[in-house]
Write a protein that holds these residues in place. Sequence first.
Motif, mmCIF file in Angstrom:
data_model
loop_
_atom_site.group_PDB
_atom_site.id
_atom_site.type_symbol
_atom_site.label_atom_id
_atom_site.label_comp_id
_atom_site.label_asym_id
_atom_site.label_seq_id
_atom_site.Cartn_x
_atom_site.Cartn_y
_atom_site.Cartn_z
ATOM 1 N N GLY A 73 0.832 -1.199 0.000
ATOM 2 C CA GLY A 73 0.000 0.000 0.000
ATOM 3 C C GLY A 73 0.860 1.239 0.000
ATOM 4 O O GLY A 73 1.891 1.295 0.688
ATOM 5 N N LEU A 74 0.466 2.235 -0.794
ATOM 6 C CA LEU A 74 1.219 3.479 -0.873
ATOM 7 C C LEU A 74 0.263 4.640 -0.646
ATOM 8 O O LEU A 74 -0.708 4.815 -1.387
ATOM 9 N N ALA A 75 0.517 5.413 0.410
ATOM 10 C CA ALA A 75 -0.302 6.581 0.733
ATOM 11 C C ALA A 75 0.462 7.832 0.334
ATOM 12 O O ALA A 75 1.443 8.204 0.974
ATOM 13 N N PHE A 76 0.026 8.465 -0.754
ATOM 14 C CA PHE A 76 0.718 9.638 -1.270
ATOM 15 C C PHE A 76 0.404 10.889 -0.469
ATOM 16 O O PHE A 76 -0.664 11.025 0.135
ATOM 17 N N ASP A 77 1.322 11.835 -0.541
ATOM 18 C CA ASP A 77 1.093 13.182 -0.044
ATOM 19 C C ASP A 77 0.273 13.950 -1.080
ATOM 20 O O ASP A 77 -0.092 13.419 -2.135
ATOM 21 N N ILE A 78 -0.015 15.202 -0.790
ATOM 22 C CA ILE A 78 -0.776 16.055 -1.702
ATOM 23 C C ILE A 78 -0.109 16.078 -3.082
ATOM 24 O O ILE A 78 1.093 16.252 -3.189
ATOM 25 N N THR A 112 -4.319 8.877 -2.235
ATOM 26 C CA THR A 112 -3.692 10.202 -2.250
ATOM 27 C C THR A 112 -4.368 11.168 -1.295
ATOM 28 O O THR A 112 -5.605 11.211 -1.213
ATOM 29 N N ALA A 113 -3.559 11.952 -0.600
ATOM 30 C CA ALA A 113 -4.071 12.982 0.304
ATOM 31 C C ALA A 113 -4.708 14.115 -0.491
ATOM 32 O O ALA A 113 -4.411 14.336 -1.666
ATOM 33 N N THR A 114 -5.580 14.842 0.175
ATOM 34 C CA THR A 114 -6.216 16.011 -0.423
ATOM 35 C C THR A 114 -5.744 17.268 0.297
ATOM 36 O O THR A 114 -5.176 17.204 1.388
ATOM 37 N N ASP A 115 -5.981 18.412 -0.320
ATOM 38 C CA ASP A 115 -5.546 19.678 0.258
ATOM 39 C C ASP A 115 -6.175 19.910 1.630
ATOM 40 O O ASP A 115 -7.391 19.740 1.808
ATOM 41 N N GLN A 116 -5.329 20.291 2.588
ATOM 42 C CA GLN A 116 -5.791 20.734 3.902
ATOM 43 C C GLN A 116 -6.715 19.733 4.588
ATOM 44 O O GLN A 116 -7.669 20.100 5.248
ATOM 45 N N GLU A 117 -6.444 18.451 4.414
ATOM 46 C CA GLU A 117 -7.297 17.448 5.025
ATOM 47 C C GLU A 117 -6.998 17.313 6.514
ATOM 48 O O GLU A 117 -5.943 17.705 7.005
ATOM 49 N N SER A 118 -7.932 16.721 7.239
ATOM 50 C CA SER A 118 -7.789 16.537 8.680
ATOM 51 C C SER A 118 -6.898 15.337 8.980
ATOM 52 O O SER A 118 -6.638 14.494 8.122
ATOM 53 N N GLU A 119 -6.460 15.251 10.222
ATOM 54 C CA GLU A 119 -5.683 14.099 10.660
ATOM 55 C C GLU A 119 -6.517 12.829 10.571
ATOM 56 O O GLU A 119 -6.005 11.745 10.262
ATOM 57 N N ASP A 120 -7.827 12.954 10.818
ATOM 58 C CA ASP A 120 -8.714 11.793 10.722
ATOM 59 C C ASP A 120 -8.712 11.213 9.315
ATOM 60 O O ASP A 120 -8.831 9.992 9.137
ATOM 61 N N ALA A 121 -8.585 12.066 8.306
ATOM 62 C CA ALA A 121 -8.563 11.574 6.931
ATOM 63 C C ALA A 121 -7.332 10.708 6.688
ATOM 64 O O ALA A 121 -7.402 9.674 6.007
ATOM 65 N N LYS A 122 -6.211 11.108 7.247
ATOM 66 C CA LYS A 122 -4.994 10.304 7.108
ATOM 67 C C LYS A 122 -5.151 8.976 7.837
ATOM 68 O O LYS A 122 -4.751 7.918 7.320
ATOM 69 N N LEU A 123 -5.708 9.022 9.020
ATOM 70 C CA LEU A 123 -5.935 7.795 9.778
ATOM 71 C C LEU A 123 -6.849 6.845 9.011
ATOM 72 O O LEU A 123 -6.583 5.640 8.934
ATOM 73 N N THR A 124 -7.909 7.380 8.432
ATOM 74 C CA THR A 124 -8.854 6.556 7.677
ATOM 75 C C THR A 124 -8.182 5.913 6.471
ATOM 76 O O THR A 124 -8.394 4.727 6.176
ATOM 77 N N ARG A 125 -7.342 6.671 5.780
ATOM 78 C CA ARG A 125 -6.664 6.159 4.588
ATOM 79 C C ARG A 125 -5.724 5.010 4.956
ATOM 80 O O ARG A 125 -5.731 3.955 4.303
ATOM 81 N N LEU A 126 -4.936 5.200 5.989
ATOM 82 C CA LEU A 126 -3.995 4.162 6.391
ATOM 83 C C LEU A 126 -4.707 2.947 6.968
ATOM 84 O O LEU A 126 -4.321 1.799 6.715
ATOM 85 N N ARG A 127 -5.762 3.192 7.727
ATOM 86 C CA ARG A 127 -6.530 2.077 8.296
ATOM 87 C C ARG A 127 -7.174 1.246 7.184
ATOM 88 O O ARG A 127 -7.212 0.009 7.262
ATOM 89 N N GLN A 128 -7.660 1.914 6.141
ATOM 90 C CA GLN A 128 -8.244 1.193 5.010
ATOM 91 C C GLN A 128 -7.228 0.264 4.369
ATOM 92 O O GLN A 128 -7.517 -0.912 4.100
ATOM 93 N N LEU A 129 -6.014 0.766 4.143
ATOM 94 C CA LEU A 129 -4.982 -0.064 3.529
ATOM 95 C C LEU A 129 -4.638 -1.262 4.418
ATOM 96 O O LEU A 129 -4.483 -2.390 3.923
ATOM 97 N N ALA A 130 -4.558 -1.029 5.720
ATOM 98 C CA ALA A 130 -4.224 -2.114 6.644
ATOM 99 C C ALA A 130 -5.355 -3.138 6.721
ATOM 100 O O ALA A 130 -5.105 -4.354 6.717
ATOM 101 N N GLN A 131 -6.574 -2.671 6.777
ATOM 102 C CA GLN A 131 -7.718 -3.584 6.855
ATOM 103 C C GLN A 131 -7.850 -4.436 5.599
ATOM 104 O O GLN A 131 -8.337 -5.571 5.653
#
Length: 384
Positions: A73-78, A112-131
């Motif tokens: 899994g690869l979680a990109f920055d903006i 991929t991250a979106t502009d000015q997203e919340s910390e929760d959005a990052k957590l959700t993205r990484l949790r999705q990849l792990a799940q």
Amino acid sequence: MRFKRGVAVAAIALTSVLSVVGCAKDSGSSNSGSGGGDNATGCKTVDKPAAASGETTTTDAGAKVDGSALKVGLAFDIGGRGDASFNDSAAAGLDKAVSDIGVKKENTKELTATDQESEDAKLTRLRQLAQEGHNPIVSVGFAYSDATAKIAAEFPNTQFAVVDGFVDNAPANVTFLGFAEQEGSFLVGVIAALKSESCTIGFVGGVNVPLIQKFQAGFQQGVETVAPDAKVVSKYITEAGDLTGFADAPKGQVAAKGLIDQGADVVYHAAGASGKGVFAAAKEANVQAIGVDSDQYNQKTVAEYKDVIITSMLKRVDVAVFDYIAAVASNNLTGLPPVFDLKVDGVGYSTSGGKIDDETKGWVEAYKQQIIEGKIKVSDTPSS
């Protein structure tokens, strides 16, 4: 296992020529390397350093490694894949893992991250990849540091890595991939000093944070080592906390134009996708530009500006991501370097386009070897 790095011995024989370019030109007499020179605007350069010779270390991460069982899994920055910079370099590392060690493309996933997203959005993205069973998961960018540490604690049997990240007391299943950006930036600073005619040189940073200040610090030190009287002018697109500075090409263009208006005829950016705007400003003003992270001369998304790109500071995120994936496939992370620096080919400079002549390369390679040998210590904090 963590793979061992092979050692290649490079004996580089570099010759002097009668004159050098830009700031290194002598307006009154030839410069044979036995003394500095002044160009038409009076910018004096130091003596040309002695030719380089010595050992450099190369990576051998892919030897006898089978990654076919991995789901990466690869979680990109903006900006994501296609930013012609930081994210694209990470993507190249994943692509190499697919081509070289058998990671199956269908078993990879990119978010991929979106502009000015919340910390929760990052957590959700990484949790999705792990799940979904991805292992390892690579987060691209320091903004993922806290989120990665939290999700790694939830999934202790999954391996995580963060490019540029760092968190105190992180879980054992988190690996931080750091770079000596200041060392690579020093080298392109040498190039800027040699290529500049005005001896005013610009730096555009995406976001004013310590990570990007490392680029500025090394670049400024490289310029001033070669041309002590040169002027380096700098501009950050946004301040800490506002990450849009990495993904706003129009603002990058405005920032670069401001430096060009101050006389800069070479502009280096460490601004992610905003660098496209820096290139646009350089092209419009007919000045030279220096790219970052990837070899931007060869990036299709900035192809219209390639004629002004003289080099790029290579931050080998591709090397780090590939090496990390290969290490996970080998089930041993102990061979990864603590920092991807010049010694392990973790940073460097590009020569695509033929704009780095042998004379310029001679200067750069000599300083590169001095850094590798510890004769020059490159600061990671701007001098002013």
